[in-house]
Design a protein around this motif. Structure first.
Motif, PDB file in Angstrom:
ATOM      1  N   ALA A  29      -2.192  66.495 -62.496  1.00 44.94           N
ATOM      2  CA  ALA A  29      -1.785  66.995 -61.192  1.00 44.94           C
ATOM      3  C   ALA A  29      -2.921  66.850 -60.184  1.00 44.94           C
ATOM      4  O   ALA A  29      -2.684  66.689 -59.006  1.00 44.94           O
ATOM      5  N   ARG A  30      -4.178  66.905 -60.654  1.00 46.19           N
ATOM      6  CA  ARG A  30      -5.318  66.798 -59.758  1.00 46.19           C
ATOM      7  C   ARG A  30      -5.892  65.385 -59.694  1.00 46.19           C
ATOM      8  O   ARG A  30      -6.849  65.136 -59.003  1.00 46.19           O
ATOM      9  N   ALA A  31      -5.334  64.462 -60.472  1.00 49.26           N
ATOM     10  CA  ALA A  31      -5.879  63.111 -60.542  1.00 49.26           C
ATOM     11  C   ALA A  31      -5.741  62.398 -59.198  1.00 49.26           C
ATOM     12  O   ALA A  31      -4.758  62.568 -58.486  1.00 49.26           O
ATOM     13  N   GLU A  32      -6.754  61.626 -58.902  1.00 49.17           N
ATOM     14  CA  GLU A  32      -6.748  60.827 -57.674  1.00 49.17           C
ATOM     15  C   GLU A  32      -5.697  59.726 -57.811  1.00 49.17           C
ATOM     16  O   GLU A  32      -5.604  59.076 -58.846  1.00 49.17           O
ATOM     17  N   PRO A  33      -4.897  59.494 -56.767  1.00 53.44           N
ATOM     18  CA  PRO A  33      -3.879  58.440 -56.860  1.00 53.44           C
ATOM     19  C   PRO A  33      -4.518  57.049 -56.772  1.00 53.44           C
ATOM     20  O   PRO A  33      -5.635  56.890 -56.276  1.00 53.44           O
ATOM     21  N   LEU A  34      -3.793  56.064 -57.251  1.00 52.54           N
ATOM     22  CA  LEU A  34      -4.224  54.678 -57.150  1.00 52.54           C
ATOM     23  C   LEU A  34      -4.251  54.277 -55.679  1.00 52.54           C
ATOM     24  O   LEU A  34      -3.301  54.525 -54.943  1.00 52.54           O
ATOM     25  N   ARG A  35      -5.383  53.725 -55.233  1.00 54.90           N
ATOM     26  CA  ARG A  35      -5.485  53.225 -53.862  1.00 54.90           C
ATOM     27  C   ARG A  35      -5.470  51.709 -53.902  1.00 54.90           C
ATOM     28  O   ARG A  35      -6.168  51.096 -54.711  1.00 54.90           O
ATOM     29  N   VAL A  36      -4.668  51.121 -53.026  1.00 55.96           N
ATOM     30  CA  VAL A  36      -4.523  49.670 -53.009  1.00 55.96           C
ATOM     31  C   VAL A  36      -4.901  49.151 -51.632  1.00 55.96           C
ATOM     32  O   VAL A  36      -4.396  49.622 -50.621  1.00 55.96           O
ATOM     33  N   THR A  37      -5.813  48.180 -51.615  1.00 59.72           N
ATOM     34  CA  THR A  37      -6.250  47.551 -50.376  1.00 59.72           C
ATOM     35  C   THR A  37      -6.169  46.049 -50.568  1.00 59.72           C
ATOM     36  O   THR A  37      -6.595  45.527 -51.603  1.00 59.72           O
ATOM     37  N   ILE A 127     -16.512  40.265 -50.887  1.00 58.18           N
ATOM     38  CA  ILE A 127     -15.264  39.492 -50.915  1.00 58.18           C
ATOM     39  C   ILE A 127     -15.458  38.198 -50.133  1.00 58.18           C
ATOM     40  O   ILE A 127     -15.784  38.220 -48.954  1.00 58.18           O
ATOM     41  N   ALA A 128     -15.264  37.087 -50.819  1.00 57.71           N
ATOM     42  CA  ALA A 128     -15.441  35.774 -50.195  1.00 57.71           C
ATOM     43  C   ALA A 128     -14.129  35.009 -50.090  1.00 57.71           C
ATOM     44  O   ALA A 128     -14.023  34.069 -49.302  1.00 57.71           O
ATOM     45  N   PHE A 129     -13.137  35.385 -50.906  1.00 59.86           N
ATOM     46  CA  PHE A 129     -11.869  34.671 -50.917  1.00 59.86           C
ATOM     47  C   PHE A 129     -10.730  35.633 -50.624  1.00 59.86           C
ATOM     48  O   PHE A 129     -10.758  36.781 -51.065  1.00 59.86           O
ATOM     49  N   VAL A 130      -9.730  35.137 -49.915  1.00 56.10           N
ATOM     50  CA  VAL A 130      -8.573  35.959 -49.566  1.00 56.10           C
ATOM     51  C   VAL A 130      -7.297  35.198 -49.930  1.00 56.10           C
ATOM     52  O   VAL A 130      -7.320  33.978 -49.965  1.00 56.10           O
ATOM     53  N   PRO A 131      -6.223  35.905 -50.201  1.00 57.96           N
ATOM     54  CA  PRO A 131      -6.151  37.358 -50.298  1.00 57.96           C
ATOM     55  C   PRO A 131      -6.780  37.875 -51.588  1.00 57.96           C
ATOM     56  O   PRO A 131      -6.681  37.234 -52.624  1.00 57.96           O
ATOM     57  N   THR A 132      -7.424  39.019 -51.486  1.00 61.70           N
ATOM     58  CA  THR A 132      -7.959  39.728 -52.647  1.00 61.70           C
ATOM     59  C   THR A 132      -7.344  41.124 -52.650  1.00 61.70           C
ATOM     60  O   THR A 132      -7.444  41.849 -51.663  1.00 61.70           O
ATOM     61  N   VAL A 133      -6.692  41.461 -53.752  1.00 57.92           N
ATOM     62  CA  VAL A 133      -6.075  42.781 -53.900  1.00 57.92           C
ATOM     63  C   VAL A 133      -7.049  43.644 -54.697  1.00 57.92           C
ATOM     64  O   VAL A 133      -7.508  43.247 -55.766  1.00 57.92           O
ATOM     65  N   VAL A 134      -7.372  44.811 -54.153  1.00 56.38           N
ATOM     66  CA  VAL A 134      -8.291  45.734 -54.825  1.00 56.38           C
ATOM     67  C   VAL A 134      -7.528  47.010 -55.166  1.00 56.38           C
ATOM     68  O   VAL A 134      -7.029  47.697 -54.281  1.00 56.38           O
ATOM     69  N   PHE A 135      -7.435  47.269 -56.463  1.00 58.85           N
ATOM     70  CA  PHE A 135      -6.816  48.490 -56.959  1.00 58.85           C
ATOM     71  C   PHE A 135      -7.953  49.431 -57.330  1.00 58.85           C
ATOM     72  O   PHE A 135      -8.822  49.065 -58.131  1.00 58.85           O
ATOM     73  N   ALA A 136      -7.982  50.635 -56.756  1.00 61.83           N
ATOM     74  CA  ALA A 136      -9.064  51.584 -57.017  1.00 61.83           C
ATOM     75  C   ALA A 136      -8.482  52.879 -57.583  1.00 61.83           C
ATOM     76  O   ALA A 136      -7.499  53.406 -57.059  1.00 61.83           O
ATOM     77  N   LEU A 137      -9.117  53.354 -58.650  1.00 60.13           N
ATOM     78  CA  LEU A 137      -8.682  54.586 -59.293  1.00 60.13           C
ATOM     79  C   LEU A 137      -9.915  55.329 -59.789  1.00 60.13           C
ATOM     80  O   LEU A 137     -10.633  54.827 -60.655  1.00 60.13           O
ATOM     81  N   GLU A 138     -10.170  56.495 -59.218  1.00 64.18           N
ATOM     82  CA  GLU A 138     -11.248  57.381 -59.656  1.00 64.18           C
ATOM     83  C   GLU A 138     -12.573  56.647 -59.853  1.00 64.18           C
ATOM     84  O   GLU A 138     -13.209  56.750 -60.889  1.00 64.18           O
ATOM     85  N   GLY A 139     -12.967  55.877 -58.836  1.00 68.21           N
ATOM     86  CA  GLY A 139     -14.263  55.207 -58.857  1.00 68.21           C
ATOM     87  C   GLY A 139     -14.284  53.867 -59.579  1.00 68.21           C
ATOM     88  O   GLY A 139     -15.298  53.193 -59.602  1.00 68.21           O
TER      89      GLY A 139
END
Length: 178
Positions: A29-37, A127-139
């Motif tokens: 319940a307290r876990a950080e959600p997945l962030r997508v950039t 980041i040198a190439f695009v598109p680059t998808v970055v999925f971030a979860l709790e660091g």
């Protein structure tokens, strides 16, 4: 021994919180959600940018560019000038080039392409190439380059990571909840 009805109410409330936490998994319940950039460039086709923008909006992801959308000639002009050491007329020309970049950002927005300028995101991740998808979860991060479909990128990332929490978050994001 209870002091008052308020102690009893506090005890009941504490018990309810503990039971609720146990039922939903207190840590989850307290876990950080997945962030997508998604790191992109305005050099990508408008069709690709529009597709990524629509997916990003639907999936609560961010679409970021490194800087203002300037032409190569405009970039070269700005780089070659030491802006503040220049005469007022040249500074005015420089500001006109920057305004042109913001105007292009506005034209992308009118097409439905929502971009955020975030050079720090690019620099911190080299980041040198695009598109680059970055999925971030709790660091922790999973970075994938070349994907134009965010759900497919998440599925691929789930196959490539050994991190169970990240794998589950990626599969959930892709709609393939474990």
């Amino acid at each position: 021994m209870m002091q008052s009805k308020w102690d009893l109410i506090a005890l009941i409330a504490t018990g309810c919180v503990l039971v609720t936490s146990a039922l939903v998994g207190g840590d989850e319940a307290r876990a950080e959600p997945l962030r997508v950039t998604v790191a992109v460039s305005t050099a990508l086709t408008d069709e690709t940018l529009l597709s990524l923008s629509r997916q990003s909006q639907a999936l609560s992801a961010r679409l970021v560019v490194k800087g203002l959308p300037l032409t190569d000639e405009e970039k070269a002009t700005l780089i070659s000038r030491g802006h503040f050491a220049l005469p007022h007329e040249i500074q005015t020309e420089n500001r006109a080039l920057v305004r042109a970049g913001f105007s292009r950002l506005a034209s992308y927005a009118q097409k439905g392409i929502v971009l955020t300028v975030d050079p720090v995101f690019f620099r911190e991740r080299a980041i040198a190439f695009v598109p680059t998808v970055v999925f971030a979860l709790e660091g922790r991060e999973v970075r994938l380059t070349g994907f134009t479909n965010l759900k497919n990128a998440a599925r691929y990332g789930a196959k490539k990571t050994d991190d169970v929490a990240m794998k589950n978050a990626l599969l959930t994001f892709a709609g393939d909840a474990p």
